[in-house]
Scaffold this motif. Structure first.
Motif, PDB file in Angstrom:
ATOM      1  N   GLY A   1       1.155  -1.824  -0.421  1.00  0.00           N
ATOM      2  CA  GLY A   1      -0.230  -0.406   0.314  1.00  0.00           C
ATOM      3  C   GLY A   1       0.956   1.206   0.397  1.00  0.00           C
ATOM      4  O   GLY A   1       0.469   1.987  -0.743  1.00  0.00           O
ATOM      5  N   GLU A   2       2.213   1.617   0.488  1.00  0.00           N
ATOM      6  CA  GLU A   2       2.669   2.790   0.681  1.00  0.00           C
ATOM      7  C   GLU A   2       3.720   2.882  -0.645  1.00  0.00           C
ATOM      8  O   GLU A   2       3.386   3.581  -1.215  1.00  0.00           O
ATOM      9  N   LYS A   3       3.641   1.235  -0.820  1.00  0.00           N
ATOM     10  CA  LYS A   3       4.556   1.300  -2.095  1.00  0.00           C
ATOM     11  C   LYS A   3       3.635   2.194  -4.006  1.00  0.00           C
ATOM     12  O   LYS A   3       3.827   3.399  -4.144  1.00  0.00           O
ATOM     13  N   TRP A   4       2.052   1.543  -3.346  1.00  0.00           N
ATOM     14  CA  TRP A   4       1.636   2.462  -4.777  1.00  0.00           C
ATOM     15  C   TRP A   4       0.898   3.752  -4.192  1.00  0.00           C
ATOM     16  O   TRP A   4       1.316   3.916  -5.014  1.00  0.00           O
ATOM     17  N   LYS A   5       0.861   4.463  -3.040  1.00  0.00           N
ATOM     18  CA  LYS A   5       0.234   5.097  -2.799  1.00  0.00           C
ATOM     19  C   LYS A   5       1.422   6.362  -3.691  1.00  0.00           C
ATOM     20  O   LYS A   5       1.953   7.341  -3.892  1.00  0.00           O
ATOM     21  N   SER A   6       2.995   5.650  -2.919  1.00  0.00           N
ATOM     22  CA  SER A   6       4.142   6.672  -3.353  1.00  0.00           C
ATOM     23  C   SER A   6       4.826   6.870  -4.948  1.00  0.00           C
ATOM     24  O   SER A   6       5.743   7.411  -5.879  1.00  0.00           O
ATOM     25  N   LEU A   7       3.914   5.826  -5.879  1.00  0.00           N
ATOM     26  CA  LEU A   7       4.191   5.483  -7.497  1.00  0.00           C
ATOM     27  C   LEU A   7       3.511   6.850  -7.963  1.00  0.00           C
ATOM     28  O   LEU A   7       2.407   6.785  -8.095  1.00  0.00           O
ATOM     29  N   SER A   8       3.912   7.377  -9.421  1.00  0.00           N
ATOM     30  CA  SER A   8       3.178   8.053 -10.222  1.00  0.00           C
ATOM     31  C   SER A   8       2.087   7.525 -11.191  1.00  0.00           C
ATOM     32  O   SER A   8       1.895   6.251 -11.412  1.00  0.00           O
ATOM     33  N   ASP A   9       1.896   8.347 -11.485  1.00  0.00           N
ATOM     34  CA  ASP A   9       0.611   8.015 -12.614  1.00  0.00           C
ATOM     35  C   ASP A   9       1.173   7.584 -13.647  1.00  0.00           C
ATOM     36  O   ASP A   9       0.222   6.047 -14.060  1.00  0.00           O
ATOM     37  N   SER A  10       2.555   7.560 -14.165  1.00  0.00           N
ATOM     38  CA  SER A  10       2.966   7.050 -15.158  1.00  0.00           C
ATOM     39  C   SER A  10       3.088   6.316 -14.773  1.00  0.00           C
ATOM     40  O   SER A  10       3.419   4.495 -15.510  1.00  0.00           O
ATOM     41  N   GLU A  11       3.852   5.190 -13.740  1.00  0.00           N
ATOM     42  CA  GLU A  11       4.525   4.184 -12.992  1.00  0.00           C
ATOM     43  C   GLU A  11       3.474   3.374 -12.678  1.00  0.00           C
ATOM     44  O   GLU A  11       3.379   2.088 -12.420  1.00  0.00           O
ATOM     45  N   LYS A  12       2.481   3.966 -12.686  1.00  0.00           N
ATOM     46  CA  LYS A  12       0.737   2.924 -12.181  1.00  0.00           C
ATOM     47  C   LYS A  12       0.396   2.627 -13.845  1.00  0.00           C
ATOM     48  O   LYS A  12      -1.074   1.353 -13.631  1.00  0.00           O
ATOM     49  N   ALA A  13       0.243   3.389 -14.809  1.00  0.00           N
ATOM     50  CA  ALA A  13      -0.356   2.916 -16.278  1.00  0.00           C
ATOM     51  C   ALA A  13       0.330   1.749 -16.170  1.00  0.00           C
ATOM     52  O   ALA A  13      -1.017   1.257 -17.076  1.00  0.00           O
ATOM     53  N   PRO A  14       0.360   0.943 -16.188  1.00  0.00           N
ATOM     54  CA  PRO A  14       0.999  -1.032 -16.734  1.00  0.00           C
ATOM     55  C   PRO A  14       0.112  -1.520 -15.972  1.00  0.00           C
ATOM     56  O   PRO A  14      -1.060  -2.564 -16.675  1.00  0.00           O
ATOM     57  N   TYR A  15      -0.577  -0.871 -14.180  1.00  0.00           N
ATOM     58  CA  TYR A  15      -1.671  -1.719 -14.372  1.00  0.00           C
ATOM     59  C   TYR A  15      -2.600  -1.415 -14.015  1.00  0.00           C
ATOM     60  O   TYR A  15      -3.743  -2.002 -13.778  1.00  0.00           O
ATOM     61  N   VAL A  16      -2.712  -0.467 -14.184  1.00  0.00           N
ATOM     62  CA  VAL A  16      -3.837  -0.066 -14.837  1.00  0.00           C
ATOM     63  C   VAL A  16      -4.352  -0.020 -16.365  1.00  0.00           C
ATOM     64  O   VAL A  16      -5.607  -0.458 -16.212  1.00  0.00           O
ATOM     65  N   ALA A  17      -3.673  -0.716 -17.546  1.00  0.00           N
ATOM     66  CA  ALA A  17      -4.149  -0.823 -18.211  1.00  0.00           C
ATOM     67  C   ALA A  17      -4.206  -2.974 -18.441  1.00  0.00           C
ATOM     68  O   ALA A  17      -5.554  -3.094 -18.827  1.00  0.00           O
ATOM     69  N   LYS A  18      -3.513  -3.428 -17.218  1.00  0.00           N
ATOM     70  CA  LYS A  18      -4.114  -4.745 -17.366  1.00  0.00           C
ATOM     71  C   LYS A  18      -5.232  -4.711 -16.620  1.00  0.00           C
ATOM     72  O   LYS A  18      -5.877  -5.840 -16.964  1.00  0.00           O
ATOM     73  N   ALA A  19      -6.155  -4.214 -15.830  1.00  0.00           N
ATOM     74  CA  ALA A  19      -6.874  -4.202 -14.926  1.00  0.00           C
ATOM     75  C   ALA A  19      -7.626  -3.388 -16.111  1.00  0.00           C
ATOM     76  O   ALA A  19      -9.366  -4.401 -15.880  1.00  0.00           O
ATOM     77  N   ASP A  20      -7.497  -2.877 -16.776  1.00  0.00           N
ATOM     78  CA  ASP A  20      -9.328  -2.074 -18.072  1.00  0.00           C
ATOM     79  C   ASP A  20      -8.915  -3.589 -18.956  1.00  0.00           C
ATOM     80  O   ASP A  20      -9.679  -3.897 -19.513  1.00  0.00           O
ATOM     81  N   LYS A  21      -8.189  -4.494 -19.134  1.00  0.00           N
ATOM     82  CA  LYS A  21      -8.199  -5.560 -19.918  1.00  0.00           C
ATOM     83  C   LYS A  21      -8.737  -6.548 -19.448  1.00  0.00           C
ATOM     84  O   LYS A  21      -9.335  -7.002 -20.470  1.00  0.00           O
ATOM     85  N   ARG A  22      -9.120  -6.528 -18.163  1.00  0.00           N
ATOM     86  CA  ARG A  22      -9.598  -7.332 -17.393  1.00  0.00           C
ATOM     87  C   ARG A  22     -10.516  -7.464 -17.425  1.00  0.00           C
ATOM     88  O   ARG A  22     -11.551  -8.248 -17.321  1.00  0.00           O
ATOM     89  N   LYS A  23     -11.557  -6.069 -17.565  1.00  0.00           N
ATOM     90  CA  LYS A  23     -12.294  -5.215 -17.196  1.00  0.00           C
ATOM     91  C   LYS A  23     -13.034  -5.983 -18.310  1.00  0.00           C
ATOM     92  O   LYS A  23     -14.462  -6.017 -18.548  1.00  0.00           O
ATOM     93  N   VAL A  24     -12.327  -4.981 -19.264  1.00  0.00           N
ATOM     94  CA  VAL A  24     -12.522  -5.727 -20.889  1.00  0.00           C
ATOM     95  C   VAL A  24     -13.477  -7.260 -20.751  1.00  0.00           C
ATOM     96  O   VAL A  24     -14.736  -7.615 -21.408  1.00  0.00           O
TER      97      VAL A  24
END
Length: 141
Positions: free
Chosen positions: A71-94
């Motif tokens: 949780g601490e690591k996730w909070k410290s990540l920038s939006d660009s660092e979170k982007a690959p995980y967001v993309a994977k989550a969106d793919k799984r959602k589709v």
């Protein structure tokens, strides 16, 4: 006491009025064939983070410590660092939405005759068994 209710009687009556459905009754309504909801971006991140954390801390067996560090690591990540995980989550959602459409179609097209026979209450089943037992005995005499 003269004509009054005892405290235990009033407590029981109050409790019986405020009964809510239990978790067991809700669990019975769940369909085991229903697709699971997709993981959010954070949980996709945690899948990778758990592996790296276990390599760095092989002696740590605390789930809470891994979750807190993640949780601490996730909070410290920038939006660009979170982007690959967001993309994977969106793919799984589709993918999940596609499987849910197929699942809902199956439910609508499914045979309704089987559902009616499965919906019998315990009393209906026992009444049918009682009726069958009685008729068998009469025929034997």
């Amino acid at each position: 006491m003269k004509g009054g209710n005892s405290k235990s009687d009033s407590r029981n009556s109050k409790l019986s009025v405020n009964k809510k459905p239990t978790k067991a009754s809700k669990a019975a309504a769940k369909d085991p064939n229903k697709p699971k909801r997709p993981a959010s971006a954070f949980f996709v991140f945690m899948e990778d983070f758990r592996q790296t954390y276990k390599k760095e801390h092989p002696d740590n067996k605390s789930v809470a410590a891994v979750g807190k560090a993640g949780g601490e690591k996730w909070k410290s990540l920038s939006d660009s660092e979170k982007a690959p995980y967001v993309a994977k989550a969106d793919k799984r959602k589709v993918e999940y939405e596609k499987t849910m459409k197929a699942y809902n179609k199956k439910l609508e097209e499914g045979p309704k005759e089987d559902e009616e026979s499965d919906d019998k209450s315990v009393s209906e089943v026992s009444e049918e068994e009682d009726a069958d037992d009685g008729s068998d005995e009469e025929e034997d005499d």
